[in-house]
Scaffold this motif. Structure first.
Motif, PDB file in Angstrom:
ATOM      1  N   LEU A 160       0.665  -1.137   0.071  1.00 33.95           N
ATOM      2  CA  LEU A 160      -0.107  -0.107  -0.285  1.00 33.95           C
ATOM      3  C   LEU A 160       0.873   1.209  -0.107  1.00 33.95           C
ATOM      4  O   LEU A 160       0.661   2.068  -0.715  1.00 33.95           O
ATOM      5  CB  LEU A 160      -0.900   0.142   1.140  1.00 33.95           C
ATOM      6  N   ARG A 161       2.024   1.261   0.612  1.00 35.74           N
ATOM      7  CA  ARG A 161       2.618   2.274   0.705  1.00 35.74           C
ATOM      8  C   ARG A 161       3.310   2.487  -0.649  1.00 35.74           C
ATOM      9  O   ARG A 161       3.271   3.807  -1.075  1.00 35.74           O
ATOM     10  CB  ARG A 161       4.042   2.269   1.844  1.00 35.74           C
ATOM     11  N   ASP A 162       3.788   1.662  -1.300  1.00 30.38           N
ATOM     12  CA  ASP A 162       4.264   1.758  -2.734  1.00 30.38           C
ATOM     13  C   ASP A 162       3.142   2.518  -3.560  1.00 30.38           C
ATOM     14  O   ASP A 162       3.263   3.221  -4.643  1.00 30.38           O
ATOM     15  CB  ASP A 162       4.883   0.409  -3.191  1.00 30.38           C
ATOM     16  N   TYR A 163       1.809   1.905  -3.461  1.00 21.91           N
ATOM     17  CA  TYR A 163       0.747   1.960  -4.456  1.00 21.91           C
ATOM     18  C   TYR A 163       0.572   3.500  -4.373  1.00 21.91           C
ATOM     19  O   TYR A 163       0.032   4.060  -5.047  1.00 21.91           O
ATOM     20  CB  TYR A 163      -0.239   1.037  -4.054  1.00 21.91           C
ATOM     21  N   LEU A 164       0.214   4.006  -2.925  1.00 20.53           N
ATOM     22  CA  LEU A 164      -0.041   5.387  -2.891  1.00 20.53           C
ATOM     23  C   LEU A 164       0.998   6.140  -3.452  1.00 20.53           C
ATOM     24  O   LEU A 164       0.541   7.052  -4.081  1.00 20.53           O
ATOM     25  CB  LEU A 164      -0.306   5.615  -1.265  1.00 20.53           C
ATOM     26  N   ALA A 165       1.966   6.083  -3.221  1.00 18.80           N
ATOM     27  CA  ALA A 165       3.243   6.832  -3.949  1.00 18.80           C
ATOM     28  C   ALA A 165       2.937   6.798  -5.372  1.00 18.80           C
ATOM     29  O   ALA A 165       3.222   7.748  -6.214  1.00 18.80           O
ATOM     30  CB  ALA A 165       4.618   6.172  -3.496  1.00 18.80           C
ATOM     31  N   SER A 166       2.620   5.480  -5.971  1.00 18.54           N
ATOM     32  CA  SER A 166       2.450   5.192  -7.407  1.00 18.54           C
ATOM     33  C   SER A 166       1.293   5.942  -7.886  1.00 18.54           C
ATOM     34  O   SER A 166       1.299   6.696  -9.002  1.00 18.54           O
ATOM     35  CB  SER A 166       2.385   3.824  -7.775  1.00 18.54           C
ATOM     36  N   LEU A 167       0.007   6.052  -7.210  1.00  8.58           N
ATOM     37  CA  LEU A 167      -1.017   6.929  -7.348  1.00  8.58           C
ATOM     38  C   LEU A 167      -0.700   8.523  -7.589  1.00  8.58           C
ATOM     39  O   LEU A 167      -1.095   9.120  -8.474  1.00  8.58           O
ATOM     40  CB  LEU A 167      -2.006   6.638  -6.590  1.00  8.58           C
ATOM     41  N   ASP A 168       0.062   8.932  -6.654  1.00  8.87           N
ATOM     42  CA  ASP A 168       0.654  10.452  -6.637  1.00  8.87           C
ATOM     43  C   ASP A 168       1.480  10.658  -7.856  1.00  8.87           C
ATOM     44  O   ASP A 168       1.140  11.595  -8.346  1.00  8.87           O
ATOM     45  CB  ASP A 168       1.522  10.505  -5.242  1.00  8.87           C
ATOM     46  N   ARG A 169       2.209   9.664  -8.134  1.00  7.68           N
ATOM     47  CA  ARG A 169       3.145   9.823  -9.417  1.00  7.68           C
ATOM     48  C   ARG A 169       2.304   9.895 -10.605  1.00  7.68           C
ATOM     49  O   ARG A 169       2.570  10.728 -11.681  1.00  7.68           O
ATOM     50  CB  ARG A 169       4.277   8.722  -9.396  1.00  7.68           C
ATOM     51  N   LEU A 170       1.357   9.055 -10.707  1.00  5.72           N
ATOM     52  CA  LEU A 170       0.424   9.015 -11.986  1.00  5.72           C
ATOM     53  C   LEU A 170      -0.498  10.404 -12.121  1.00  5.72           C
ATOM     54  O   LEU A 170      -0.522  10.787 -13.190  1.00  5.72           O
ATOM     55  CB  LEU A 170      -0.550   7.818 -11.840  1.00  5.72           C
ATOM     56  N   ALA A 171      -1.007  10.832 -10.837  1.00  5.82           N
ATOM     57  CA  ALA A 171      -1.769  11.920 -10.698  1.00  5.82           C
ATOM     58  C   ALA A 171      -1.035  13.093 -11.213  1.00  5.82           C
ATOM     59  O   ALA A 171      -1.326  13.896 -12.275  1.00  5.82           O
ATOM     60  CB  ALA A 171      -2.258  12.200  -9.515  1.00  5.82           C
ATOM     61  N   ALA A 172       0.317  13.114 -10.976  1.00  5.55           N
ATOM     62  CA  ALA A 172       1.153  14.308 -11.148  1.00  5.55           C
ATOM     63  C   ALA A 172       1.404  14.273 -12.785  1.00  5.55           C
ATOM     64  O   ALA A 172       1.462  15.157 -13.585  1.00  5.55           O
ATOM     65  CB  ALA A 172       2.494  14.108 -10.418  1.00  5.55           C
ATOM     66  N   ARG A 173       1.810  12.934 -13.359  1.00  6.06           N
ATOM     67  CA  ARG A 173       2.038  12.762 -14.718  1.00  6.06           C
ATOM     68  C   ARG A 173       0.907  13.123 -15.661  1.00  6.06           C
ATOM     69  O   ARG A 173       1.086  13.704 -16.631  1.00  6.06           O
ATOM     70  CB  ARG A 173       2.560  11.385 -14.978  1.00  6.06           C
ATOM     71  N   ALA A 174      -0.222  12.834 -15.186  1.00  4.22           N
ATOM     72  CA  ALA A 174      -1.563  12.956 -16.030  1.00  4.22           C
ATOM     73  C   ALA A 174      -1.790  14.452 -15.871  1.00  4.22           C
ATOM     74  O   ALA A 174      -2.231  15.210 -16.974  1.00  4.22           O
ATOM     75  CB  ALA A 174      -2.511  12.407 -15.255  1.00  4.22           C
ATOM     76  N   GLY A 175      -1.296  15.278 -14.920  1.00  2.67           N
ATOM     77  CA  GLY A 175      -1.578  16.663 -14.695  1.00  2.67           C
ATOM     78  C   GLY A 175      -0.547  17.401 -15.886  1.00  2.67           C
ATOM     79  O   GLY A 175      -1.046  18.328 -16.531  1.00  2.67           O
ATOM     80  N   GLU A 176       0.763  16.694 -15.957  1.00  3.97           N
ATOM     81  CA  GLU A 176       1.606  17.312 -16.805  1.00  3.97           C
ATOM     82  C   GLU A 176       1.123  17.088 -18.128  1.00  3.97           C
ATOM     83  O   GLU A 176       1.451  18.006 -19.054  1.00  3.97           O
ATOM     84  CB  GLU A 176       2.800  16.931 -16.485  1.00  3.97           C
TER      85      GLU A 176
END
Length: 270
Positions: A160-176
């Protein structure tokens, strides 16, 4: 094979089930006018499915989003059919080419593919940001984001720790990547995700709500997560799973248990 972007098409494998929804999606990437193609996730070892993918060739390269057999079970047969090299984050799925590495860019079949390491569903999960020419980018999400429902954090390496970090990364990349329109996600199961950023945010909210439910279940049981060096008692795992997923269908009980284990591991590591 159905088009899902100007440079991408999808072929659904005939392997429906509780964890695969209506079947695993295999993707064929090819820039307009390109002779060859890239296949992402050849899927299970189903001869008609693999033959149809091979017929889309010539296949220059096969990419794997993560280790699960519904995405990789047909890989060896598909390599034999096409002679194409394969690459995944794990060396196990890489042949004739090195494993994928986070942040690298793969150029094949006229398509520009950026690799994003997104562990959580499995330790080797990656997402692939793909575009061709001036076309809008799409993100192939494997099982990190699904077209319907939410993702299981799979044992033994779901985190879950990795997954939450991955979701945050995906959200940032989608925004870019957003340029006047939402970025589409091409999931390993289920339909195209029209607005990946919005779904990622919904996933993030869902995970927070599940954590609150696990905390409430622990409180009702008069229990706390074991310490970092202690084993996780099976009785506690079963009790919390029963409380949080009381109405879950028996066919996905193991998946619910796997997610609760990941949530308890997360809480005891806080």
């Amino acid at each position: 094979m159905d088009p899902v972007a100007p440079f991408a098409a999808v072929l659904r494998a005939d392997n429906p089930g509780p964890m695969t929804l209506d079947g695993t999606r295999s993707y064929v990437l090819r820039a307009p006018g390109a002779a060859g193609c890239v296949v992402v996730d050849p899927g299970p070892d189903l001869q008609p499915h693999l033959a149809a993918l091979a017929d889309a060739g010539p296949v220059e390269l096969v990419l794997v989003t993560h280790r699960h057999a519904d995405h990789t079970g047909g890989l060896a047969r598909f390599r034999a059919l096409t002679g194409a090299p394969s690459r995944g984050a794990s060396p196990e799925f890489s042949a004739g080419a090195p494993p994928l590495s986070d942040g690298e860019v793969v150029e094949a079949a006229g398509v520009h593919i950026e690799v994003l390491a997104t562990p959580g569903h499995t330790a080797d999960s990656v997402c692939l940001v793909a575009t061709a020419g001036q076309e809008a980018a799409v993100v192939l999400t494997g099982d990190t984001v699904l077209g319907r429902g939410t993702t299981v954090l799979a044992e033994p390496d779901g985190s879950l720790r990795d997954y939450l970090a991955s979701l945050d990364r995906l959200a940032a990349r989608a925004g870019e990547l957003r340029a006047g329109a939402p970025v589409a996600g091409l999931p390993g199961h289920g339909p195209v995700v029209p607005d990946l950023g919005a779904v990622v945010q919904a996933y993030r909210t869902h995970r927070s709500e599940r954590l609150d439910q696990v905390r409430a279940a622990l409180s009702a049981l008069g229990a706390t997560p074991p310490g970092a060096d202690e084993a996780l008692p099976d009785e506690l795992l079963e009790a919390v799973t029963g409380a949080v997923y009381a109405d879950v269908d028996p066919s996905v009980r193991a998946a619910a248990r796997s997610s609760v284990r990941a949530q308890l591991e997360y809480l005891r590591g806080r």
